[in-house]
Design an enzyme around this catalytic site. Structure first.
Site, PDB file in Angstrom:
ATOM      1  N   ILE A 102       9.104  17.273   7.432  1.00 20.10           N
ATOM      2  CA  ILE A 102       8.160  17.729   8.428  1.00 20.10           C
ATOM      3  C   ILE A 102       7.170  18.601   7.814  1.00 20.10           C
ATOM      4  CG2 ILE A 102       7.722  18.526  10.719  1.00 20.10           C
ATOM      5  CD1 ILE A 102       9.339  16.044  10.809  1.00 20.10           C
ATOM      6  N   GLY A 103       5.842  18.236   8.062  1.00 18.75           N
ATOM      7  CA  GLY A 103       4.605  19.015   7.711  1.00 18.75           C
ATOM      8  C   GLY A 103       4.517  19.021   6.118  1.00 18.75           C
ATOM      9  N   GLY A 105       3.034  16.794   4.242  1.00 23.02           N
ATOM     10  CA  GLY A 105       1.993  15.859   3.792  1.00 23.02           C
ATOM     11  C   GLY A 105       2.301  14.480   3.728  1.00 23.02           C
ATOM     12  N   GLY A 107       3.232  12.184   5.932  1.00 25.32           N
ATOM     13  CA  GLY A 107       2.893  11.494   7.052  1.00 25.32           C
ATOM     14  C   GLY A 107       4.245  11.279   8.113  1.00 25.32           C
ATOM     15  N   SER A 109       4.660  12.501  11.088  1.00 20.58           N
ATOM     16  CA  SER A 109       3.942  12.355  12.374  1.00 20.58           C
ATOM     17  C   SER A 109       3.736  10.891  12.660  1.00 20.58           C
ATOM     18  CB  SER A 109       2.696  13.234  12.910  1.00 20.58           C
ATOM     19  OG  SER A 109       1.738  12.977  11.895  1.00 20.58           O
ATOM     20  N   ALA A 110       3.210  10.375  11.717  1.00 20.26           N
ATOM     21  CA  ALA A 110       2.720   8.735  11.604  1.00 20.26           C
ATOM     22  C   ALA A 110       3.997   8.031  11.710  1.00 20.26           C
ATOM     23  CB  ALA A 110       1.722   8.398  10.573  1.00 20.26           C
ATOM     24  N   ASP A 152      -2.680   6.945   7.813  1.00 21.20           N
ATOM     25  CA  ASP A 152      -1.357   7.109   8.000  1.00 21.20           C
ATOM     26  C   ASP A 152      -0.524   6.170   8.741  1.00 21.20           C
ATOM     27  OD1 ASP A 152      -2.006   9.476   6.477  1.00 21.20           O
ATOM     28  OD2 ASP A 152      -1.081  10.752   7.665  1.00 21.20           O
TER      29      ASP A 152
END
Length: 320
Positions: A102-103, A105, A107, A109-110, A152
């Site tokens: 997580i976090g 880079g 993607g 969240s995508a 993303d």
């Protein structure tokens, strides 16, 4: 009923930030994924659980609120936005698992957004295709972040290595580009929404300086497209290094990211750069003949993943 869906992580090779301003970008799905399972709740509450991410929350899907039981909220905002967009607010249990940092880079969240929407569509028996799913996922990310590139969510939906043109036309690379890459990532998570906003503010304050930089990033991406089609790895590496310089100009570099970029080059990478929004997160290094050396070098102080591109995009199914 049980609905399952998964979607891949992504890495951006060229075009971070400039893609927000309608310049082209190149990105690819990689062999790390987010998984979502949705079942009917046996209580009157909707629950989100993730053993991987060590959190649990009660969800108010109608008002996009939550009561955190344990862990950090982070990704919950994207899930709530997706639920509010599709769900009928009946009680459900949602389980999330992911091997995407997580976090970082990559993607995350995508991937979570795409997988969540696909699972919801299956759960509610809503017909969808990849085009509509990618669009809806982008709308979710935009609602959460304020401004977001469609790249993303597009890559997480379709998979493969893609070129996104200035007019948002998607081209899938047919060339075999299974080159070895190393991703290094710090424990300092990037905040995509904040970094996009910061670049926009920098651009507004210094348009005569930043506008040409963004335009040059777009031109560089087009050069990279041709290099990929020719499988010219030396040129790709050179362009990655140039792209990193542009991202530094935009103010999204950090001491940790810079350390990893130059460590990768010192250990044999022919190209290395920030991947993603910056401000923390990840770098990507092209290592045709030095994967292990680069991985060991970065791992001395930071975290490492060896990745390959994958053609597999979103997948979903339902069990009744």
């Amino acid at each position: 009923m049980r609905a399952l869906a998964s979607a891949p992580a992504k890495t951006i090779l060229f075009g971070e930030h400039s893609v927000v301003y309608d310049e082209p970008a190149i990105a690819g799905a990689v062999n790390k994924r987010a998984y979502v399972e949705i079942t009917e709740s046996k209580t009157d509450k909707s629950i989100l659980k993730s053993y991987d991410l060590n959190f649990e929350a009660e969800l108010d899907t109608k008002h996009k609120k939550y009561n955190l039981k344990r862990g950090k909220p982070g990704i919950i905002r994207y899930i709530l936005e997706a639920l509010n967009k599709v769900h009928d607010h009946s009680p459900i249990v949602m389980k999330l698992s992911s091997n995407i940092p997580i976090g970082s880079g990559l993607g995350s969240s995508a991937a979570v957004t795409v997988a969540t929407l696909a699972a919801l569509y299956r759960f509610h028996n809503i017909r969808f295709n990849k085009k509509s799913l990618a669009h809806d996922a982008h709308m979710v990310e935009q609602a959460v972040q304020g401004i977001a590139s469609p790249l993303d969510t597009l890559v997480s939906t379709y998979g493969g290595l893609v070129y996104l043109s200035r007019n948002k036309k998607v081209e899938h690379f047919k060339v075999n580009f299974n080159a070895p890459f190393v991703v290094g990532y710090t424990n300092k998570h990037g905040n995509t929404g904040k970094m996009v906003k910061d670049v926009r503010l920098l651009k507004n304050r210094n348009p005569k300086i930043i506008n040409p930089v963004i335009s040059a990033m777009g031109q560089l991406t087009n050069y990279a497209k041709q290099a990929i089609l020719k499988r010219d790895f030396d040129k790709i590496g050179e362009l990655m290094n140039l792209n990193h310089g542009f991202l530094d100009v935009l103010g999204v570099n950090t001491l940790e990211l810079s350390r990893m970029v130059y460590t990768a080059r010192e250990c044999g990478a022919i190209g290395s750069k920030i991947t993603g929004a910056g401000g923390g997160g990840s770098i990507i290094a092209l290592c045709p003949n030095s994967v292990d050396e680069v991985a060991r070098g970065i791992a001395a102080e930071d975290n490492v993943l060896k990745i390959r591109f994958t053609r597999k995009g979103v997948s979903s199914r339902v069990y009744k």
